[in-house]
Structure formats: structure tokens, C-alpha cells
Write an enzyme that holds these catalytic residues in place. Sequence first.
Site, PDB file in Angstrom:
ATOM      1  N   HIS A   1       0.841  -1.195   0.000  1.00 53.35           N
ATOM      2  CA  HIS A   1       0.000   0.000   0.000  1.00 53.35           C
ATOM      3  C   HIS A   1       0.880   1.250   0.000  1.00 53.35           C
ATOM      4  O   HIS A   1       2.090   1.178   0.249  1.00 53.35           O
ATOM      5  CB  HIS A   1      -0.934   0.016   1.218  1.00 53.35           C
ATOM      6  CG  HIS A   1      -0.226  -0.018   2.521  1.00 53.35           C
ATOM      7  ND1 HIS A   1      -0.078  -1.165   3.274  1.00 53.35           N
ATOM      8  CD2 HIS A   1       0.405   0.950   3.212  1.00 53.35           C
ATOM      9  CE1 HIS A   1       0.607  -0.888   4.358  1.00 53.35           C
ATOM     10  NE2 HIS A   1       0.920   0.384   4.339  1.00 53.35           N
TER      11      HIS A   1
HETATM   12  C1  T46 Z   1       2.958   0.850   6.851  1.00 53.37           C
HETATM   13  C2  T46 Z   1       3.776  -0.367   7.077  1.00 53.37           C
HETATM   14  C3  T46 Z   1       5.253  -0.068   7.164  1.00 53.37           C
HETATM   15  C4  T46 Z   1      -3.811  -0.785  13.923  1.00 53.37           C
HETATM   16  O1  T46 Z   1      -4.847  -1.077  14.547  1.00 53.37           O
HETATM   17  N1  T46 Z   1      -3.124   0.354  14.230  1.00 53.37           N
HETATM   18  C5  T46 Z   1      -1.985   0.718  13.594  1.00 53.37           C
HETATM   19  O2  T46 Z   1      -1.413   1.766  13.911  1.00 53.37           O
HETATM   20  C6  T46 Z   1      -1.510  -0.133  12.533  1.00 53.37           C
HETATM   21  C7  T46 Z   1      -0.250   0.245  11.778  1.00 53.37           C
HETATM   22  C8  T46 Z   1      -2.201  -1.269  12.233  1.00 53.37           C
HETATM   23  N2  T46 Z   1      -3.324  -1.598  12.912  1.00 53.37           N
HETATM   24  C9  T46 Z   1      -4.005  -2.846  12.601  1.00 53.37           C
HETATM   25  C10 T46 Z   1      -4.678  -2.872  11.230  1.00 53.37           C
HETATM   26  C11 T46 Z   1      -4.574  -4.333  10.841  1.00 53.37           C
HETATM   27  O3  T46 Z   1      -5.668  -5.040  11.361  1.00 53.37           O
HETATM   28  O4  T46 Z   1      -3.046  -3.883  12.602  1.00 53.37           O
HETATM   29  C12 T46 Z   1      -3.316  -4.816  11.558  1.00 53.37           C
HETATM   30  C13 T46 Z   1      -2.108  -4.985  10.642  1.00 53.37           C
HETATM   31  O5  T46 Z   1      -1.901  -3.756   9.903  1.00 53.37           O
HETATM   32  P1  T46 Z   1      -1.440  -3.746   8.370  1.00 53.37           P
HETATM   33  O6  T46 Z   1      -1.999  -4.924   7.665  1.00 53.37           O
HETATM   34  O7  T46 Z   1      -1.757  -2.393   7.810  1.00 53.37           O
HETATM   35  O8  T46 Z   1       0.138  -3.910   8.530  1.00 53.37           O
HETATM   36  P2  T46 Z   1       1.259  -3.775   7.396  1.00 53.37           P
HETATM   37  O9  T46 Z   1       2.466  -4.413   7.961  1.00 53.37           O
HETATM   38  O10 T46 Z   1       0.795  -4.242   6.076  1.00 53.37           O
HETATM   39  O11 T46 Z   1       1.516  -2.177   7.252  1.00 53.37           O
HETATM   40  C14 T46 Z   1       1.989  -1.409   8.348  1.00 53.37           C
HETATM   41  C15 T46 Z   1       1.224  -0.086   8.420  1.00 53.37           C
HETATM   42  O12 T46 Z   1      -0.184  -0.350   8.458  1.00 53.37           O
HETATM   43  C16 T46 Z   1       1.522   0.817   7.243  1.00 53.37           C
HETATM   44  O13 T46 Z   1       1.044   2.123   7.499  1.00 53.37           O
HETATM   45  O14 T46 Z   1       3.398   1.786   6.194  1.00 53.37           O
HETATM   46  O15 T46 Z   1       3.377  -1.147   8.226  1.00 53.37           O
END
Ligand code: T46
Length: 137
Positions: A49
Site C-alpha cells: 500500500h
Molecule cells: C505501513 C507499514 C510499514 C492498527 O490497529 N493500528 C496501527 O497503527 C496499525 C499500523 C495497524 N493496525 C491494525 C490494522 C490491521 O488489522 O493492525 C493490523 C495490521 O496492519 P497492516 O496490515 O496495515 O500492517 P502492514 O504491515 O501491512 O503495514 C503497516 C502499516 O499499516 C503501514 O502504514 O506503512 O506497516
Amino acid sequence: MQVVTVRFQPHGDDRGQLIALEESKEIPFHVKRVYYIYDTKSGVRRGFHAHKKLEQILVCVHGSCKIMLDDGEERADVLLDKPYEGLYISNDTWREMYDFSSDAVLLVLASELYDESDYIRNYDEFLKFVRAKKGVQ
Ligand code: T46
């Protein structure tokens, strides 16, 4: 594409090392949120993303991982394996994280609170977003 890494100054002495990160000094924005990724399973690739607004600094404070950055024209792969090195990622950069070592802890300092509506999760939408910003058709 331009990759922006920042080398932090360790405060080392005979007890070991300490790194302090302060907003508007080592971190070029106000830090509203901190999160970290750990216990990443073998072969996992995360991210996929960009963001509309969010700026971040990533630091692999333990172990190692790689980050693929894509600005819509070029890509770069960055190895993070030093607790004293940060990677700045601007909002309009597609990112994927991969090759996590089993002991990797990826710390992220973020300029905004968590907001799902700030995510661009579709690659074609991302290209439209960056091209519109640059005024390119
Ligand atoms: C990014 C990369 C480097 C939350 O509830 N709060 C938060 O602050 C974050 C970051 C995530 N979440 C929840 C949302 C999802 O249910 O944690 C779960 C995993 O998040 P996500 O699938 O977005 O994780 P990544 O590793 O794909 O991405 C993250 C960040 O979301 C993104 O902003 O730049 O790490």
C-alpha cells in the site's frame, strides 16, 4: 528513485548503546503514533500500500528486513539491519516489507494516528494518485 536514510547518533559508553529520537530533530515530523512489527513468519511479505498523507520513519531495531519502495516510476530495495539507521518513507510511496529475520523487530514512527481511509491499497489507484499529484496524465 531517491531513498532517504538517516543515521542516528548512538550515545555509547562502556555499558552499551542508547539512541534517542526526538521529533523535529532526528524525526522530520511530529510523531503521533509508534508501532512495531515482530514475530514475522518466514517468507511473509507485508505492506502492499501507499498513504495519502502519512509520513514514517522505519527502524529495524533488532534483526533485519528489507523494504521495497516504489514511487510510481522507479523501485528500490533497502536492507534495514542497523538499530542506528532509519528509513524515511513519504506518503506517496508504495511499500512492501519482506525477508524478515526471525528475530526482526521493525519499529515505525508515524506522523498521523491510525486511519484506514489514508491507505491506498490498490496499485492502479496508487499510480493515478502519484500521477495526479505530479500533473501527469
Ligand atoms: C505501513 C507499514 C510499514 C492498527 O490497529 N493500528 C496501527 O497503527 C496499525 C499500523 C495497524 N493496525 C491494525 C490494522 C490491521 O488489522 O493492525 C493490523 C495490521 O496492519 P497492516 O496490515 O496495515 O500492517 P502492514 O504491515 O501491512 O503495514 C503497516 C502499516 O499499516 C503501514 O502504514 O506503512 O506497516
